[in-house]
Design an enzyme around this catalytic site. Structure first.
Site, PDB file in Angstrom:
ATOM      1  N   ASN A 101       8.892 -32.270  16.943  1.00  0.00           N
ATOM      2  CA  ASN A 101       9.302 -32.901  16.267  1.00  0.00           C
ATOM      3  C   ASN A 101       9.637 -32.363  14.728  1.00  0.00           C
ATOM      4  OD1 ASN A 101       6.489 -33.223  16.114  1.00  0.00           O
ATOM      5  ND2 ASN A 101       6.744 -35.273  15.302  1.00  0.00           N
ATOM      6  N   GLU A 144      -4.458 -33.242  16.909  1.00  0.00           N
ATOM      7  CA  GLU A 144      -3.856 -34.111  16.176  1.00  0.00           C
ATOM      8  C   GLU A 144      -2.520 -34.874  16.752  1.00  0.00           C
ATOM      9  OE1 GLU A 144      -2.019 -31.852  12.742  1.00  0.00           O
ATOM     10  OE2 GLU A 144      -3.737 -31.901  11.736  1.00  0.00           O
ATOM     11  N   CYS A 181       5.224 -38.459  13.704  1.00  0.00           N
ATOM     12  CA  CYS A 181       3.757 -39.146  14.307  1.00  0.00           C
ATOM     13  C   CYS A 181       3.162 -40.148  13.428  1.00  0.00           C
ATOM     14  CB  CYS A 181       2.856 -37.860  14.574  1.00  0.00           C
ATOM     15  SG  CYS A 181       2.617 -37.043  12.959  1.00  0.00           S
ATOM     16  N   GLU A 239      -7.476 -31.646   9.255  1.00  0.00           N
ATOM     17  CA  GLU A 239      -7.082 -30.211   8.626  1.00  0.00           C
ATOM     18  C   GLU A 239      -6.429 -30.558   7.261  1.00  0.00           C
ATOM     19  OE1 GLU A 239      -4.814 -27.624  11.603  1.00  0.00           O
ATOM     20  OE2 GLU A 239      -5.825 -28.473  13.113  1.00  0.00           O
TER      21      GLU A 239
HETATM   22  P1  NAD Z   1       3.265 -32.979  23.969  1.00  0.00           P
HETATM   23  O1  NAD Z   1       2.002 -33.306  24.199  1.00  0.00           O
HETATM   24  O2  NAD Z   1       4.365 -33.555  25.084  1.00  0.00           O
HETATM   25  O3  NAD Z   1       3.637 -31.432  23.890  1.00  0.00           O
HETATM   26  C1  NAD Z   1       3.148 -30.582  22.677  1.00  0.00           C
HETATM   27  C2  NAD Z   1       2.867 -29.314  23.270  1.00  0.00           C
HETATM   28  O4  NAD Z   1       1.927 -29.253  24.171  1.00  0.00           O
HETATM   29  C3  NAD Z   1       4.218 -28.705  23.631  1.00  0.00           C
HETATM   30  O5  NAD Z   1       3.895 -27.216  23.270  1.00  0.00           O
HETATM   31  C4  NAD Z   1       3.634 -28.671  25.370  1.00  0.00           C
HETATM   32  O6  NAD Z   1       4.542 -27.747  26.112  1.00  0.00           O
HETATM   33  C5  NAD Z   1       2.268 -28.457  25.372  1.00  0.00           C
HETATM   34  N1  NAD Z   1       1.598 -28.729  26.453  1.00  0.00           N
HETATM   35  C6  NAD Z   1       1.780 -29.769  27.234  1.00  0.00           C
HETATM   36  N2  NAD Z   1       0.953 -30.255  28.295  1.00  0.00           N
HETATM   37  C7  NAD Z   1       0.145 -29.055  28.177  1.00  0.00           C
HETATM   38  C8  NAD Z   1      -1.147 -28.902  28.609  1.00  0.00           C
HETATM   39  N3  NAD Z   1      -1.447 -29.444  29.822  1.00  0.00           N
HETATM   40  N4  NAD Z   1      -1.815 -27.761  28.260  1.00  0.00           N
HETATM   41  C9  NAD Z   1      -1.540 -27.050  27.037  1.00  0.00           C
HETATM   42  N5  NAD Z   1      -0.284 -27.588  26.722  1.00  0.00           N
HETATM   43  C10 NAD Z   1       0.322 -28.504  27.136  1.00  0.00           C
HETATM   44  O7  NAD Z   1       3.862 -33.674  22.752  1.00  0.00           O
HETATM   45  P2  NAD Z   1       5.451 -33.483  22.281  1.00  0.00           P
HETATM   46  O8  NAD Z   1       6.388 -34.496  22.987  1.00  0.00           O
HETATM   47  O9  NAD Z   1       6.099 -32.311  22.185  1.00  0.00           O
HETATM   48  O10 NAD Z   1       5.373 -33.946  20.734  1.00  0.00           O
HETATM   49  C11 NAD Z   1       5.333 -35.697  20.493  1.00  0.00           C
HETATM   50  C12 NAD Z   1       4.059 -36.229  20.267  1.00  0.00           C
HETATM   51  O11 NAD Z   1       3.300 -35.426  19.363  1.00  0.00           O
HETATM   52  C13 NAD Z   1       4.057 -37.706  19.746  1.00  0.00           C
HETATM   53  O12 NAD Z   1       3.019 -38.264  20.469  1.00  0.00           O
HETATM   54  C14 NAD Z   1       3.631 -37.595  18.396  1.00  0.00           C
HETATM   55  O13 NAD Z   1       2.698 -38.494  17.876  1.00  0.00           O
HETATM   56  C15 NAD Z   1       2.623 -36.361  18.680  1.00  0.00           C
HETATM   57  N6  NAD Z   1       2.459 -35.754  17.029  1.00  0.00           N
HETATM   58  C16 NAD Z   1       1.667 -35.901  16.297  1.00  0.00           C
HETATM   59  C17 NAD Z   1       1.398 -35.256  15.174  1.00  0.00           C
HETATM   60  C18 NAD Z   1      -0.020 -35.529  14.190  1.00  0.00           C
HETATM   61  O14 NAD Z   1      -0.262 -34.949  13.378  1.00  0.00           O
HETATM   62  N7  NAD Z   1      -1.048 -36.297  14.608  1.00  0.00           N
HETATM   63  C19 NAD Z   1       2.147 -34.607  14.673  1.00  0.00           C
HETATM   64  C20 NAD Z   1       3.677 -34.718  15.038  1.00  0.00           C
HETATM   65  C21 NAD Z   1       3.561 -35.150  16.625  1.00  0.00           C
END
Ligand code: NAD
Length: 496
Positions: free
Chosen positions: A165, A264, A298, A477
């Site tokens: 995002n 996060e 997020c 962080e």
């Molecule tokens: P996601 O969890 O689907 O993917 C994030 C990353 O994790 C990607 O690079 C993906 O390839 C990797 N990944 C997926 N499964 C994995 C596994 N089993 N092992 C290791 N790596 C793995 O998230 P997304 O769809 O890319 O992002 C959206 C989500 O992120 C939303 O839930 C949002 O709220 C959250 N988010 C949180 C913050 C925060 O600061 N708290 C900031 C931005 C986004």
């Protein structure tokens, strides 16, 4: 076996991994990186297999024996400032790459993503120079005493796993402090947005970051590069931003070898609007918190609670602001909202739009897909959407949708709205809108979140703790909190 190319992130429409200071192909499989605004191909991306991931972790380990770890903090800070300068020098190129990968308006990428990415390097360059540790004089039976003090040592190889995002912003939020502390990193950017992480390899090289200190491997998560990386036994710590369920999988992977994690995760954030707010300011802030980045933030708001005396007026004004958003060409200055990241994410968000109707919502705005000029009709655009009338236990009010939508409910009492805001498994952020200072402090202290904004949203001071409560994350962080995660604290006890 990985093959090397001529030292550019992108060659003939194909991205590379960045390992040991070299752009390398390898892994056999490839992914197609699709522009969400048009569904056109942006570039082809290699998928790292376990051998490529191992190469990257090995390069990072080797780099820890080299000059990076031995540099003074001043020298490392100087290199990080050059990285920031390098991003700013190539500003337009980074903006364009981020826009093609995400579909977000170029104005947004130019205002937030790219400048804040550079700011991350400058900020953590500053912070590493002011980091202190404690010391104690300790009494001993012989009367001579002992001196205890602590030193911070880099943790080692850090795995950095990022979402799509805010690709470069969230990546640099982790990479900058990790490098400031003297670690080496292996980054796994999201498969949806791989380009800017790779371009950053060129900047790192130009800035004088030694080979192997910054590495990038591409691929998917489960059973792919993300999992190979987080399970790799030579990784010393894992920092992750993404969905809560992925955080759970990563925490399990980290348990093997007892590696620390910083997580996060997702949110279902509430905005609380009191009748004594500055209404124009609240409308402007909530409009941004609901619809910015097409709702894919997020920290964004998906639940809005408005005190009853201003409910109708607030609803009408927010609906007007949502209806005024303009979708289309992300490079057109008039565009204020981009598409969702992918077709599958749009299918997911649309399924929540249907679910809201099934759960009895009044659809005040949107609820479907927009009609756009033909070039963008294949993009993954979706209408900004506002609902009222859902019960507090509706699925759409419990689960994170991650789209440009919110539910608005009236409230009558402060206590009741605090309970409603806290009625969520998530605890990432809130925004409170009131001109009553005492109430602002009181409510901010009681909503169970990592960050509570008062009369603002997404206003960040990078020295402050950032993270989520409950299922929105583990650890903080930002500022000294980042330094705590990216270093190991060692006590030295000197008998005098
Ligand atoms: P996601 O969890 O689907 O993917 C994030 C990353 O994790 C990607 O690079 C993906 O390839 C990797 N990944 C997926 N499964 C994995 C596994 N089993 N092992 C290791 N790596 C793995 O998230 P997304 O769809 O890319 O992002 C959206 C989500 O992120 C939303 O839930 C949002 O709220 C959250 N988010 C949180 C913050 C925060 O600061 N708290 C900031 C931005 C986004």
């Amino acid at each position: 076996m990985a093959t090397m190319n001529c030292g550019r992130a992108l060659t003939a429409g194909r991205l590379s991994h960045f390992i040991g200071g070299q752009f390398v192909d390898g892994g056999g499989l490839t992914l197609e990186n699709i522009n969400p605004a048009t569904a056109d191909l942006v570039n082809v991306v290699p998928v790292a297999d376990s051998v490529v991931v191992d190469d990257a972790v090995t390069a990072a380990r080797r780099a820890l024996e080299g000059p990076w770890r031995r540099m003074s903090e001043q020298e490392r800070a100087c290199v990080l400032r050059k990285v920031a300068d390098g991003i700013l020098r190539r500003f337009d190129e980074f903006v364009r790459a981020e826009v093609l990968d995400t579909g977000k308006p170029a104005s947004l990428a130019a205002h937030i993503d790219i400048p804040r990415s550079a700011a991350n390097f400058n900020s953590f360059a500053d912070q590493i120079l002011t980091l202190s540790t404690e010391s104690f004089r300790t009494a001993t039976p012989d009367g001579a005493g002992a001196l205890n003090y602590a030193i911070r040592v880099p943790r080692g190889v850090i795995a950095v796993v990022c979402p799509w995002n805010l690709p470069l912003l969230l990546l640099t939020w982790k990479v900058a402090p990790a490098l400031a502390c003297g670690n080496a990193v292996v980054v796994k950017p999201s498969e949806e947005t791989p380009t800017t992480a790779t371009l950053l390899g060129e900047v790192m090289h130009e800035a004088g970051v030694p080979p192997g200190v910054y590495n990038v491997v591409h691929g998917l998560g489960q059973d792919s590069a993300g999992e190979y990386l987080t399970r790799h036994p030579k990784v010393d710590g894992i920092t992750f931003t993404g969905e809560t369920k992925t955080g759970v999988a990563i925490m399990k992977a980290a348990a093997e070898g007892v590696r620390p994690v910083s997580l996060e995760l997702g949110g279902k954030n509430a905005a609380v609007v009191f009748a004594d707010c500055d209404l124009d300011r609240a409308i402007e802030g909530v409009t941004r918190s609901v619809f910015a980045n097409c709702g894919q933030v997020c920290l964004g708001t998906e639940r809005v609670y408005v005190e009853r005396p201003i409910f109708d007026e607030f609803l009408a004004k927010l609906t007007g602001a949502g209806a005024a958003l303009r979708m289309g060409d992300p490079f057109d200055k008039a565009t204020t909202m981009g598409p969702l990241i992918s077709k599958s994410h749009r299918d997911k968000v649309l399924s929540y739009y249907e679910r809201a109707k099934a759960e009895g919502a009044n659809v005040i705005l949107g609820g479907g897909m927009p009609e756009l000029p033909s070039r963008f009709n294949s993009g993954f655009f979706i209408e900004p959407t506002i609902w009222t009338g859902l019960r507090e236990d509706a699925v759409v009010l419990r689960e994170e949708v991650f789209g440009p939508c919110c539910h608005i409910a009236p409230f009558d009492h402060e206590e009741a709205v605090i309970m409603a805001a806290n009625n969520s498994p998530y605890g990432l952020a809130t925004s409170i809108w009131t001109e009553n200072l005492a109430r602002a402090h009181r409510v901010a202290a009681r909503i169970e979140v990592g960050i509570a904004w008062v009369n603002c949203w997404f206003l960040r001071d990078l020295r402050t703790p950032f993270g989520g409560s409950k299922q929105s994350g583990i650890g903080r962080e930002g500022g000294v909190h980042s330094m705590e995660f990216y270093t190991d604290l060692r006590n030295v006890c000197v008998k005098l």
